[in-house]
Design a protein around this motif. Structure first.
Motif, PDB file in Angstrom:
ATOM      1  N   VAL A   1     -89.734  -6.411  -0.435  1.00 38.48           N
ATOM      2  CA  VAL A   1     -88.278  -6.579  -0.914  1.00 38.48           C
ATOM      3  C   VAL A   1     -87.474  -5.206  -0.931  1.00 38.48           C
ATOM      4  O   VAL A   1     -86.581  -5.281  -0.501  1.00 38.48           O
ATOM      5  N   ASP A   2     -88.364  -4.090  -1.373  1.00 37.30           N
ATOM      6  CA  ASP A   2     -87.755  -2.774  -1.335  1.00 37.30           C
ATOM      7  C   ASP A   2     -87.223  -2.269   0.130  1.00 37.30           C
ATOM      8  O   ASP A   2     -86.178  -1.806   0.318  1.00 37.30           O
ATOM      9  N   GLU A   3     -88.380  -2.739   1.126  1.00 37.37           N
ATOM     10  CA  GLU A   3     -87.830  -2.534   2.501  1.00 37.37           C
ATOM     11  C   GLU A   3     -86.429  -3.249   2.858  1.00 37.37           C
ATOM     12  O   GLU A   3     -85.689  -2.628   3.564  1.00 37.37           O
ATOM     13  N   LEU A   4     -86.631  -4.532   2.699  1.00 37.44           N
ATOM     14  CA  LEU A   4     -85.353  -5.173   3.141  1.00 37.44           C
ATOM     15  C   LEU A   4     -84.198  -4.972   2.543  1.00 37.44           C
ATOM     16  O   LEU A   4     -83.074  -4.945   3.043  1.00 37.44           O
ATOM     17  N   THR A   5     -84.310  -4.372   1.334  1.00 43.18           N
ATOM     18  CA  THR A   5     -83.118  -3.971   0.594  1.00 43.18           C
ATOM     19  C   THR A   5     -82.592  -2.732   1.078  1.00 43.18           C
ATOM     20  O   THR A   5     -81.331  -2.629   1.301  1.00 43.18           O
ATOM     21  N   TRP A   6     -83.455  -1.629   1.363  1.00 39.83           N
ATOM     22  CA  TRP A   6     -83.092  -0.529   1.897  1.00 39.83           C
ATOM     23  C   TRP A   6     -82.448  -0.554   3.195  1.00 39.83           C
ATOM     24  O   TRP A   6     -81.231  -0.082   3.697  1.00 39.83           O
ATOM     25  N   LEU A   7     -82.963  -1.601   4.079  1.00 38.05           N
ATOM     26  CA  LEU A   7     -82.530  -1.657   5.614  1.00 38.05           C
ATOM     27  C   LEU A   7     -81.165  -2.273   5.576  1.00 38.05           C
ATOM     28  O   LEU A   7     -80.310  -2.066   6.141  1.00 38.05           O
ATOM     29  N   ASN A   8     -80.709  -3.116   4.675  1.00 32.65           N
ATOM     30  CA  ASN A   8     -79.646  -4.031   4.580  1.00 32.65           C
ATOM     31  C   ASN A   8     -78.623  -3.149   3.853  1.00 32.65           C
ATOM     32  O   ASN A   8     -77.471  -3.060   4.371  1.00 32.65           O
ATOM     33  N   TYR A   9     -79.005  -2.123   2.931  1.00 32.45           N
ATOM     34  CA  TYR A   9     -78.279  -1.313   2.409  1.00 32.45           C
ATOM     35  C   TYR A   9     -77.584  -0.291   3.429  1.00 32.45           C
ATOM     36  O   TYR A   9     -76.463   0.188   3.470  1.00 32.45           O
ATOM     37  N   SER A  10     -78.622   0.178   4.122  1.00 30.30           N
ATOM     38  CA  SER A  10     -78.413   1.201   5.144  1.00 30.30           C
ATOM     39  C   SER A  10     -77.495   0.838   6.259  1.00 30.30           C
ATOM     40  O   SER A  10     -76.575   1.371   6.698  1.00 30.30           O
ATOM     41  N   VAL A  11     -77.750  -0.487   6.850  1.00 29.80           N
ATOM     42  CA  VAL A  11     -76.819  -0.998   7.773  1.00 29.80           C
ATOM     43  C   VAL A  11     -75.571  -1.147   7.136  1.00 29.80           C
ATOM     44  O   VAL A  11     -74.453  -0.937   7.792  1.00 29.80           O
ATOM     45  N   GLY A  12     -75.285  -1.732   5.865  1.00 27.92           N
ATOM     46  CA  GLY A  12     -74.168  -1.867   5.518  1.00 27.92           C
ATOM     47  C   GLY A  12     -73.378  -0.926   5.249  1.00 27.92           C
ATOM     48  O   GLY A  12     -72.116  -0.743   5.400  1.00 27.92           O
ATOM     49  N   SER A  13     -74.028   0.472   4.497  1.00 32.46           N
ATOM     50  CA  SER A  13     -73.546   1.605   4.588  1.00 32.46           C
ATOM     51  C   SER A  13     -72.802   2.152   5.885  1.00 32.46           C
ATOM     52  O   SER A  13     -71.837   2.888   6.029  1.00 32.46           O
ATOM     53  N   ALA A  14     -73.725   2.064   6.945  1.00 35.76           N
ATOM     54  CA  ALA A  14     -73.260   2.545   8.223  1.00 35.76           C
ATOM     55  C   ALA A  14     -72.170   1.798   8.563  1.00 35.76           C
ATOM     56  O   ALA A  14     -71.136   2.510   9.277  1.00 35.76           O
ATOM     57  N   TYR A  15     -71.839   0.400   8.665  1.00 32.54           N
ATOM     58  CA  TYR A  15     -70.693  -0.243   8.972  1.00 32.54           C
ATOM     59  C   TYR A  15     -69.426   0.338   8.169  1.00 32.54           C
ATOM     60  O   TYR A  15     -68.377   0.655   8.640  1.00 32.54           O
ATOM     61  N   LEU A  16     -69.885   0.576   6.709  1.00 29.80           N
ATOM     62  CA  LEU A  16     -68.840   1.096   6.088  1.00 29.80           C
ATOM     63  C   LEU A  16     -67.970   2.348   6.439  1.00 29.80           C
ATOM     64  O   LEU A  16     -66.897   2.376   6.749  1.00 29.80           O
ATOM     65  N   LYS A  17     -68.969   3.508   6.902  1.00 37.83           N
ATOM     66  CA  LYS A  17     -68.356   4.642   7.440  1.00 37.83           C
ATOM     67  C   LYS A  17     -67.808   4.288   8.668  1.00 37.83           C
ATOM     68  O   LYS A  17     -66.883   5.426   9.142  1.00 37.83           O
ATOM     69  N   MET A  18     -68.138   3.519   9.673  1.00 39.33           N
ATOM     70  CA  MET A  18     -67.432   3.226  10.925  1.00 39.33           C
ATOM     71  C   MET A  18     -66.087   2.485  10.656  1.00 39.33           C
ATOM     72  O   MET A  18     -65.534   2.291  11.496  1.00 39.33           O
TER      73      MET A  18
ATOM     74  N   LYS B   1     -71.103  -8.013   4.730  1.00 46.87           N
ATOM     75  CA  LYS B   1     -72.092  -8.919   5.173  1.00 46.87           C
ATOM     76  C   LYS B   1     -73.592  -8.636   4.624  1.00 46.87           C
ATOM     77  O   LYS B   1     -74.251  -9.146   4.060  1.00 46.87           O
ATOM     78  N   TYR B   2     -73.775  -7.153   5.214  1.00 47.43           N
ATOM     79  CA  TYR B   2     -75.110  -6.516   4.817  1.00 47.43           C
ATOM     80  C   TYR B   2     -75.202  -6.337   3.247  1.00 47.43           C
ATOM     81  O   TYR B   2     -76.333  -5.967   2.844  1.00 47.43           O
ATOM     82  N   ALA B   3     -74.168  -5.596   2.969  1.00 48.73           N
ATOM     83  CA  ALA B   3     -74.402  -5.133   1.513  1.00 48.73           C
ATOM     84  C   ALA B   3     -74.381  -6.348   0.633  1.00 48.73           C
ATOM     85  O   ALA B   3     -75.383  -6.303  -0.332  1.00 48.73           O
ATOM     86  N   ARG B   4     -74.076  -7.673   0.823  1.00 49.53           N
ATOM     87  CA  ARG B   4     -74.345  -8.808  -0.090  1.00 49.53           C
ATOM     88  C   ARG B   4     -75.879  -9.161   0.120  1.00 49.53           C
ATOM     89  O   ARG B   4     -76.279  -9.392  -0.902  1.00 49.53           O
ATOM     90  N   ALA B   5     -76.435  -8.991   1.245  1.00 45.88           N
ATOM     91  CA  ALA B   5     -77.685  -9.346   1.618  1.00 45.88           C
ATOM     92  C   ALA B   5     -78.620  -8.159   0.984  1.00 45.88           C
ATOM     93  O   ALA B   5     -79.668  -8.547   0.228  1.00 45.88           O
ATOM     94  N   ALA B   6     -78.219  -7.049   0.747  1.00 48.80           N
ATOM     95  CA  ALA B   6     -78.954  -5.977   0.123  1.00 48.80           C
ATOM     96  C   ALA B   6     -78.963  -6.230  -1.487  1.00 48.80           C
ATOM     97  O   ALA B   6     -79.878  -6.186  -1.997  1.00 48.80           O
TER      98      ALA B   6
ATOM     99  N   THR C   1     -76.483  -0.797  -4.646  1.00 47.86           N
ATOM    100  CA  THR C   1     -75.868  -2.002  -3.904  1.00 47.86           C
ATOM    101  C   THR C   1     -74.519  -2.342  -4.307  1.00 47.86           C
ATOM    102  O   THR C   1     -73.571  -2.758  -3.787  1.00 47.86           O
ATOM    103  N   ASN C   2     -74.401  -2.356  -5.745  1.00 49.53           N
ATOM    104  CA  ASN C   2     -73.062  -2.723  -6.534  1.00 49.53           C
ATOM    105  C   ASN C   2     -72.043  -1.755  -6.023  1.00 49.53           C
ATOM    106  O   ASN C   2     -70.972  -2.034  -5.843  1.00 49.53           O
ATOM    107  N   VAL C   3     -72.471  -0.282  -6.005  1.00 48.69           N
ATOM    108  CA  VAL C   3     -71.667   0.724  -5.745  1.00 48.69           C
ATOM    109  C   VAL C   3     -71.161   0.485  -4.385  1.00 48.69           C
ATOM    110  O   VAL C   3     -69.902   0.401  -3.803  1.00 48.69           O
ATOM    111  N   LEU C   4     -72.014   0.109  -3.379  1.00 49.57           N
ATOM    112  CA  LEU C   4     -71.545  -0.140  -1.955  1.00 49.57           C
ATOM    113  C   LEU C   4     -70.927  -1.258  -1.690  1.00 49.57           C
ATOM    114  O   LEU C   4     -69.309  -1.082  -1.136  1.00 49.57           O
ATOM    115  N   MET C   5     -70.970  -2.353  -2.554  1.00 49.96           N
ATOM    116  CA  MET C   5     -69.842  -3.574  -2.531  1.00 49.96           C
ATOM    117  C   MET C   5     -68.524  -3.037  -2.960  1.00 49.96           C
ATOM    118  O   MET C   5     -67.527  -3.440  -2.629  1.00 49.96           O
ATOM    119  N   ALA C   6     -68.705  -2.112  -4.175  1.00 49.08           N
ATOM    120  CA  ALA C   6     -67.440  -1.715  -4.710  1.00 49.08           C
ATOM    121  C   ALA C   6     -66.443  -0.846  -3.836  1.00 49.08           C
ATOM    122  O   ALA C   6     -65.299  -1.005  -3.629  1.00 49.08           O
TER     123      ALA C   6
END
Length: 544
Positions: free
Chosen positions: A396-413, A421-426, A442-447
């Protein structure tokens, strides 16, 4: 900024949660107080006892840690966390043989955990450093062996001396020893202390100079506290010096140097040779764990050169060993901020993994490459590698980190929909895992994504959730930052609602001046464009 403690009267769970947060931030004394208050309420809680033991170890108090772990093991003899902390406490006390016993017990219960394997390895090394190995310590039969005859091992059995006579002789010997003047303990040379303490020797020397300078301490408003702090730090370093004297004596370091520069015996079997190189991997990992990144880099390259000199027949695990060494070298470079060089090492780890069809190497390399490319700001490439890694993740921790990292990268792009989509999964994975820190992240990323989308109400909801979680775990600095961000979002939300109302009022005023209302104006426009039937009623247009 100082970390806040729990209020004077709280439930057991609050004290434990606050203690965990304080320990994570490095505020060990406050964490210890919080755990102690929790144990005042539930004295036999094994999880809290282990948490306090961990805190004692962080403060350099292994004896108190040992007491807590033994109390926890009375509740549950197979409690793995207590077994590990007891082993760590014994190791810190220099009781390496007993520590190894508990590392082995834990490893038997949970063989998949690497902490116990590493504990066994470091205990074995410490014991060998202290007493040597069977290869280096050899017994001989030279010298006076009369004592063996006296013990009944000779041909003729000696008559036993009367017990009373032996007692009187022993008393006389003990008396003579007591009356003998005790030799003063020789003062250690700075060179010896420097060898034992290593990098922190300069810090100890500096602290001693500050203690000698009485005017320096008097400058502070709380001079007594400063003096106590300086003395406490020097005493802690002295404790560490004694620990390293046992763990890695000076004479053993010379042997260790020889080991590092000694080529493996060509007569070694395949299994022995493989174990020799795995020992090298442990050595490099120890350097990384201790923060000696430059040493880890150099050691990794030394072992790689040696492995390159072996054939695959001599060393069947050669590819796997070299891949792991590339990974370790990459980590040492990454920790020093040398991301481009680290990327090259991780890429070689991945290439070997793909060539050998080694799924663990591929998974490890994809993870490291994704992190490194994100650090370099190459988000599109990072996403590619992280997405490839996602199906391999199981925890679970690994899945959380991966989805968070992808979501964060998309945000920066600026790809907000994909990021959401990935932030919700995280966030879903973090909720499953129940990890408060990941729930905050993850809540901060969504925000932040909703804020970029100008959906301020949704952004405020997630900032509020993150704020409440930060307050729950006692993370005051994060809570203050989140409160500021939440206030900013509320202000923007009010501005947006105010501008919307003003716009509607302006439209209404314009219609009033023209003598028409928005609905009537729309109907007139439709009639003029030929879409109305002239009677003011709308007609439906059938799809073609």
């Amino acid at each position: 900024m100082a970390e806040e403690e729990a209020p004077s009267e709280c439930p057991f769970s609050v004290y434990v949660t606050v203690g965990d947060g304080l320990w994570t931030k490095g505020h060990f004394e406050k964490a210890l107080k919080s755990y102690t208050k929790a144990l005042d309420l539930e004295a036999e809680d094994k999880h809290c006892l282990v948490a306090r033991a961990r805190c004692h170890l962080s403060m350099g108090n292994p004896k108190q840690a040992l007491e807590d772990t033994e109390a926890a093991l009375k509740q549950d003899k197979k409690f793995v966390k207590a077994l590990y902390q007891k082993a760590e406490a014994l190791y810190a006390m220099g009781e390496f043989e007993f520590a190894m016993v508990y590392y082995h017990r834990g490893n038997k219960l949970r063989p998949e955990l690497g902490e116990f394997k590493l504990g066994i390895q470091k205990s074995q090394e410490a014991i060998e450093n202290c007493v040597g190995t069977p290869e280096t310590v050899q017994l001989n039969t030279t010298g006076n062996l009369d004592f063996l005859k006296e013990a009944g091992m000779g041909k003729k059995k000696q008559k036993r001396a009367p017990q009373a006579a032996i007692g009187i002789m022993a008393q006389k010997q003990a008396l003579s020893v007591r009356n003998k003047p005790q030799a003063k303990k020789p003062k250690e040379s700075p060179k010896t202390v420097k060898q034992l303490l290593g990098e922190v020797y300069a810090d100890r020397e500096y602290l001693e100079k500050l203690l000698e300078d009485k005017s320096f301490v008097k400058k502070f408003s709380r001079a007594e506290e400063m003096d106590s702090l300086l003395h406490g730090t020097v005493e802690y370093l002295d404790k560490q010096k004694e620990f390293w004297r046992q763990h890695n004596p000076i004479y053993a370091r010379k042997n260790d140097y020889k080991k590092r520069h000694h080529k493996p015996n060509p007569q070694l079997t395949t299994t022995q040779l493989t174990q020799h190189y795995f020992q090298g991997l442990v050595e490099v990992q120890n350097a990384l764990d201790e923060g000696r990144f430059r040493d880890a880099n150099q050691l990794g390259r030394q072992w790689m050169r040696r492995a390159d000199g072996q054939t695959s027949h001599e060393l069947p695990a050669k590819a796997s060993i070299i891949a792991q060494l590339h990974s370790s070298i990459g980590t040492s470079l990454s920790q020093e901020g040398r991301y481009e060089e680290a990327f090259v090492e991780y890429q070689q780890d991945l290439d070997i993994g793909r060539k050998e069809n080694d799924s663990s190497a591929i998974s490890r390399a994809l993870d490291n490459i994704g992190r490194t490319l994100s650090d370099l700001g190459r988000y599109e490439e990072a996403i590619k590698f992280l997405k490839e890694k996602l199906p391999m993740a199981k925890e679970v921790d690994e899945l959380t980190w991966l989805n968070y990292s992808v979501g964060s990268a998309y945000l920066k792009m600026g790809a907000l929909d994909d990021g959401l989509k990935y932030a919700r999964a995280a966030l879903r994975e973090a909720e499953i895992g129940g990890d408060d820190v990941w729930l905050i992240n993850t809540n901060v990323l969504m925000a932040h994504i909703h804020e970029k989308q100008e959906l301020f109400a949704e952004a405020g909801t997630h900032f509020e959730a993150a704020l409440q979680l930060s307050q729950k775990i006692g993370d005051t600095p994060s809570a203050e930052i989140l409160e500021q961000q939440l206030n900013t979002i509320k202000s923007r939300l009010l501005e947006t609602e105010g501008s919307s109302e003003q716009h509607q009022q302006e439209v209404g005023n314009e219609a009033f001046v023209q003598g028409t209302y928005p609905e009537e104006q729309k109907e007139e426009e439709e009639e003029e464009s030929g879409q109305g039937d002239g009677s003011g009623a709308h007609t439906k247009t059938e799809p073609s």
